[in-house]
Motif scaffolding. Structure first.
Motif, PDB file in Angstrom:
ATOM      1  N   ARG A  78     -40.368  39.873  15.363  1.00 31.65           N
ATOM      2  CA  ARG A  78     -39.269  40.718  15.830  1.00 31.65           C
ATOM      3  C   ARG A  78     -38.079  39.816  16.129  1.00 31.65           C
ATOM      4  O   ARG A  78     -38.258  38.634  16.462  1.00 31.65           O
ATOM      5  N   PHE A  79     -36.878  40.358  16.035  1.00 29.22           N
ATOM      6  CA  PHE A  79     -35.673  39.557  16.228  1.00 29.22           C
ATOM      7  C   PHE A  79     -34.668  40.269  17.119  1.00 29.22           C
ATOM      8  O   PHE A  79     -34.520  41.494  17.046  1.00 29.22           O
ATOM      9  N   THR A  80     -33.986  39.480  17.939  1.00 29.51           N
ATOM     10  CA  THR A  80     -32.820  39.968  18.671  1.00 29.51           C
ATOM     11  C   THR A  80     -31.631  39.173  18.169  1.00 29.51           C
ATOM     12  O   THR A  80     -31.606  37.938  18.292  1.00 29.51           O
ATOM     13  N   LEU A  81     -30.665  39.864  17.576  1.00 27.51           N
ATOM     14  CA  LEU A  81     -29.472  39.215  17.016  1.00 27.51           C
ATOM     15  C   LEU A  81     -28.329  39.328  18.013  1.00 27.51           C
ATOM     16  O   LEU A  81     -28.010  40.430  18.473  1.00 27.51           O
TER      17      LEU A  81
ATOM     18  N   ARG B 182     -37.417  46.249  13.318  1.00 26.53           N
ATOM     19  CA  ARG B 182     -37.835  44.907  13.736  1.00 26.53           C
ATOM     20  C   ARG B 182     -36.671  44.101  14.302  1.00 26.53           C
ATOM     21  O   ARG B 182     -36.860  42.977  14.765  1.00 26.53           O
ATOM     22  N   VAL B 183     -35.477  44.659  14.235  1.00 28.33           N
ATOM     23  CA  VAL B 183     -34.278  43.927  14.653  1.00 28.33           C
ATOM     24  C   VAL B 183     -33.530  44.711  15.729  1.00 28.33           C
ATOM     25  O   VAL B 183     -33.275  45.910  15.585  1.00 28.33           O
TER      26      VAL B 183
ATOM     27  N   VAL C 266     -28.374  37.291   8.618  1.00 19.25           N
ATOM     28  CA  VAL C 266     -29.152  38.540   8.521  1.00 19.25           C
ATOM     29  C   VAL C 266     -29.998  38.549   7.251  1.00 19.25           C
ATOM     30  O   VAL C 266     -31.152  39.002   7.259  1.00 19.25           O
TER      31      VAL C 266
ATOM     32  N   VAL D  94     -32.963  36.523   8.027  1.00 20.09           N
ATOM     33  CA  VAL D  94     -33.893  37.278   8.870  1.00 20.09           C
ATOM     34  C   VAL D  94     -34.723  38.233   8.007  1.00 20.09           C
ATOM     35  O   VAL D  94     -35.947  38.351   8.177  1.00 20.09           O
TER      36      VAL D  94
ATOM     37  N   CYS E 259     -35.283  45.038   7.603  1.00  9.96           N
ATOM     38  CA  CYS E 259     -35.022  44.782   9.020  1.00  9.96           C
ATOM     39  C   CYS E 259     -35.490  45.958   9.876  1.00  9.96           C
ATOM     40  O   CYS E 259     -36.172  45.773  10.882  1.00  9.96           O
TER      41      CYS E 259
ATOM     42  N   VAL F  36     -27.104  44.447   8.830  1.00  9.03           N
ATOM     43  CA  VAL F  36     -28.495  44.887   8.979  1.00  9.03           C
ATOM     44  C   VAL F  36     -28.758  46.118   8.112  1.00  9.03           C
ATOM     45  O   VAL F  36     -29.847  46.277   7.539  1.00  9.03           O
TER      46      VAL F  36
END
Length: 340
Positions: A32-35, A55-56, A18, A21, A52, A46
């Motif tokens: 953009r992020f998918t965790l 955007r996460v 994280v 990221v 973040c 996060v």
């Protein structure tokens, strides 16, 4: 651009991932992020990084692939593990690339099963960046995915490595060389000589084949792409990494051996800092599985947050440059003269 992250992989786990990221977002706010991972742990991490924000996105994954898991064991949990779900997002078109610092063998197995290879590619290859004395880093492959290769495999690796170099370093015609025990045309195995002949005949490809290169030429900057089978490439890579650590340890011992040496260190500190940065694997973190229909990047398991951010940047550049499309185009070019 949305990137899928296996947030549970690596030695540092969600804390490092994280943080990586967040640093990637500082450099590239448009991402953009998918965790994927333990939702409770990820929400805690996060929350520590304001950057973040929105955007996460977090998706809960009930299972984790450990470093001790065999690829067959990992495949059974592909639908429920953070690693498998990140790769599945790429397959479904929900993400442009997947990044993981987890088990390399498991990641390769899952990626091959889920994404398959680009039509015309026999085997995917593992590619990474190595430092050189030239203007940019060297792309080297294969680094362990295929221990035995025929001439066709090596030619495919050359095409994939050249496409990687064109995107990452903006090189029009990357200089490609085959790793061998000598530079003479008669040196090496029959497989190497056959691959060299095929590459010399492929003058229509967007690359420049410059023949063979020995292992002592890896860091000279004489090539943009170096190709080998996975067995040889992995040994060469580990030898280079071990030599870098050996040199760093020798320098540290030399500068701590006496008071005069310590004083000399203070005077040489800027140069030593530059040397340390050049040898730090985190600055070139992010090996890529080339030849698949989607982009998958493998981060070092023991990476720092900065290193993971670097792996994210590699994935973003390759996805933006449409690496799979470029490889498919170059494969079509090499097949057309053969058909004619």
């Amino acid at each position: 651009m949305n990137l899928a992250i296996d947030a549970m992989g690596g030695d540092g786990g969600p804390e490092v991932v994280v943080a990586g990221v967040a640093r990637a977002l500082a450099r590239n706010p448009g991402l953009r992020f998918t965790l994927y991972g333990d939702e409770a742990r990820l929400r805690t991490e996060v929350a520590r990084h304001r950057r973040c924000g929105d955007r996460v996105t977090i998706v809960h994954a009930p299972d984790i692939v450990s470093g001790e898991d065999k690829p067959t064991q990992a495949l059974r949990r592909a639908r429920t593990s953070s690693m498998g779900m990140a790769i599945a997002a790429v397959k479904a078109g929900e993400a442009e690339a997947a990044i993981s610092a987890g088990n390399t063998g498991a990641l390769m197995a899952m990626a091959k099963v889920a994404l398959r290879t680009i039509p015309g590619i026999d085997r995917p290859a593992l590619a990474a960046l190595l430092p050189t004395l030239g203007t940019h880093d060297l792309v080297m492959l294969d680094l362990g995915a295929n221990t035995e290769c025929d001439a066709r495999n090596l030619v495919e690796f050359a095409i994939m490595g050249a496409a990687y170099s064109r995107i990452l370093h903006d090189v029009g015609e990357p200089r490609v060389r085959l790793l061998n025990i000598g530079t003479e045309e008669l040196k090496g195995t029959e497989t190497l000589r056959e691959a060299a002949a095929m590459l010399r005949a492929a003058g229509h490809l967007p690359l420049r084949f410059d023949g063979f290169i020995e292992a002592n030429g890896l860091g000279t900057g004489e090539a943009d792409v170096i190709v080998s089978d996975g067995f040889t490439g992995n040994i060469a890579l580990k030898t280079a990494e071990g030599t870098a650590r050996f040199i760093a340890d020798l320098i540290r011992r030399a500068f701590t051996s006496s008071l005069r040496s310590k004083f000399g260190f203070l005077l040489s500190r800027p140069a030593i800092t530059l040397l340390r940065k050049g040898l730090d694997p985190n600055t070139r973190n992010g090996a890529v599985f080339l030849g698949l229909t989607g982009t998958v990047v493998k981060s070092h398991g023991g990476t720092s947050a900065d290193g993971f951010a670097n792996a994210i940047e590699v994935a973003a550049k390759l996805a933006h440059g449409r690496i799979t499309h470029r490889i498919a185009e170059d494969l079509a070019r090499i097949r057309e003269p053969a058909a004619a």
